[in-house]
Design a protein around this motif. Structure first.
Motif, PDB file in Angstrom:
ATOM      1  N   PHE A  89       0.858  -1.177   0.000  1.00 29.93           N
ATOM      2  CA  PHE A  89       0.000   0.000   0.000  1.00 29.93           C
ATOM      3  C   PHE A  89       0.894   1.227   0.000  1.00 29.93           C
ATOM      4  O   PHE A  89       1.898   1.258   0.712  1.00 29.93           O
ATOM      5  N   GLY A  90       0.523   2.256  -0.764  1.00 35.68           N
ATOM      6  CA  GLY A  90       1.296   3.485  -0.736  1.00 35.68           C
ATOM      7  C   GLY A  90       0.637   4.602  -1.509  1.00 35.68           C
ATOM      8  O   GLY A  90      -0.345   4.396  -2.222  1.00 35.68           O
ATOM      9  N   ARG A  91       1.216   5.793  -1.360  1.00 36.57           N
ATOM     10  CA  ARG A  91       0.657   6.987  -1.978  1.00 36.57           C
ATOM     11  C   ARG A  91       0.872   7.011  -3.491  1.00 36.57           C
ATOM     12  O   ARG A  91       0.097   7.592  -4.232  1.00 36.57           O
ATOM     13  N   GLU A  92       1.933   6.387  -3.979  1.00 38.05           N
ATOM     14  CA  GLU A  92       2.271   6.404  -5.399  1.00 38.05           C
ATOM     15  C   GLU A  92       1.979   5.050  -6.045  1.00 38.05           C
ATOM     16  O   GLU A  92       2.106   4.012  -5.410  1.00 38.05           O
ATOM     17  N   ALA A  93       1.611   5.081  -7.324  1.00 41.49           N
ATOM     18  CA  ALA A  93       1.281   3.845  -8.037  1.00 41.49           C
ATOM     19  C   ALA A  93       2.512   2.964  -8.253  1.00 41.49           C
ATOM     20  O   ALA A  93       2.419   1.739  -8.185  1.00 41.49           O
ATOM     21  N   PRO A 103      -2.757  12.407   1.545  1.00 36.86           N
ATOM     22  CA  PRO A 103      -1.454  13.073   1.644  1.00 36.86           C
ATOM     23  C   PRO A 103      -0.639  12.640   2.860  1.00 36.86           C
ATOM     24  O   PRO A 103       0.572  12.817   2.888  1.00 36.86           O
ATOM     25  N   LYS A 104      -1.282  12.063   3.861  1.00 31.89           N
ATOM     26  CA  LYS A 104      -0.555  11.588   5.043  1.00 31.89           C
ATOM     27  C   LYS A 104       0.064  10.209   4.832  1.00 31.89           C
ATOM     28  O   LYS A 104       0.873   9.762   5.634  1.00 31.89           O
ATOM     29  N   ALA A 105      -0.334   9.513   3.758  1.00 34.14           N
ATOM     30  CA  ALA A 105       0.215   8.178   3.481  1.00 34.14           C
ATOM     31  C   ALA A 105       1.648   8.319   2.968  1.00 34.14           C
ATOM     32  O   ALA A 105       1.975   9.280   2.273  1.00 34.14           O
ATOM     33  N   LEU A 106       2.462   7.364   3.305  1.00 32.88           N
ATOM     34  CA  LEU A 106       3.841   7.337   2.835  1.00 32.88           C
ATOM     35  C   LEU A 106       3.897   6.793   1.415  1.00 32.88           C
ATOM     36  O   LEU A 106       2.936   6.181   0.936  1.00 32.88           O
ATOM     37  N   CYS A 107       5.035   7.017   0.737  1.00 33.48           N
ATOM     38  CA  CYS A 107       5.193   6.464  -0.621  1.00 33.48           C
ATOM     39  C   CYS A 107       4.986   4.947  -0.581  1.00 33.48           C
ATOM     40  O   CYS A 107       4.313   4.379  -1.418  1.00 33.48           O
TER      41      CYS A 107
END
Length: 112
Positions: A89-93, A103-107
């Motif tokens: 799971f992460g902020r970027e695909a 926006p609080k999620a890490l890469c």
């Protein structure tokens, strides 16, 4: 959490279906920064291990809840995903199986 250990809180355990709820065990209540009350921490017992503490009466239920090939199934934004190995799971695909639009999620926020 130690490597290979999945921890959650009592409210998440309460939201689980009965078969999954039976495959958890309470660990302890711990103080958490920013919370008034201690958080009741539970462990998800997801694999057989000589190091885990077995709670009387649960081992048969845990074993019967898992059938077929081991996999992770999640529903995200109305779609069901099945994973056989790891799930990221992460902020970027790039490099993640599930994109967390926060926006609080890490890469790379979490890996199961």
């Amino acid at each position: 959490a130690f490597a290979g250990q999945a921890l959650t809180d009592a409210s998440t355990v309460a939201a689980l279906g009965a078969p999954l709820r039976l495959s958890t065990r309470p660990i302890n209540s711990l103080p958490v920064k920013g919370k008034e009350k201690e958080i009741e921490v539970h462990e998800l017992v997801w694999q057989d291990s000589g190091e885990s503490t077995m709670i009387s009466g649960r081992s048969a239920v845990v074993a019967s809840a898992v059938t077929g090939d081991p996999c992770i199934r999640i529903t995200h934004q109305g779609r069901e995903h099945t994973f056989r190995n790891t799930l990221c799971f992460g902020r970027e695909a790039a490099g993640n199986d599930v994109v967390v639009a926060d926006p609080k999620a890490l890469c790379r926020h979490a890996k199961i």
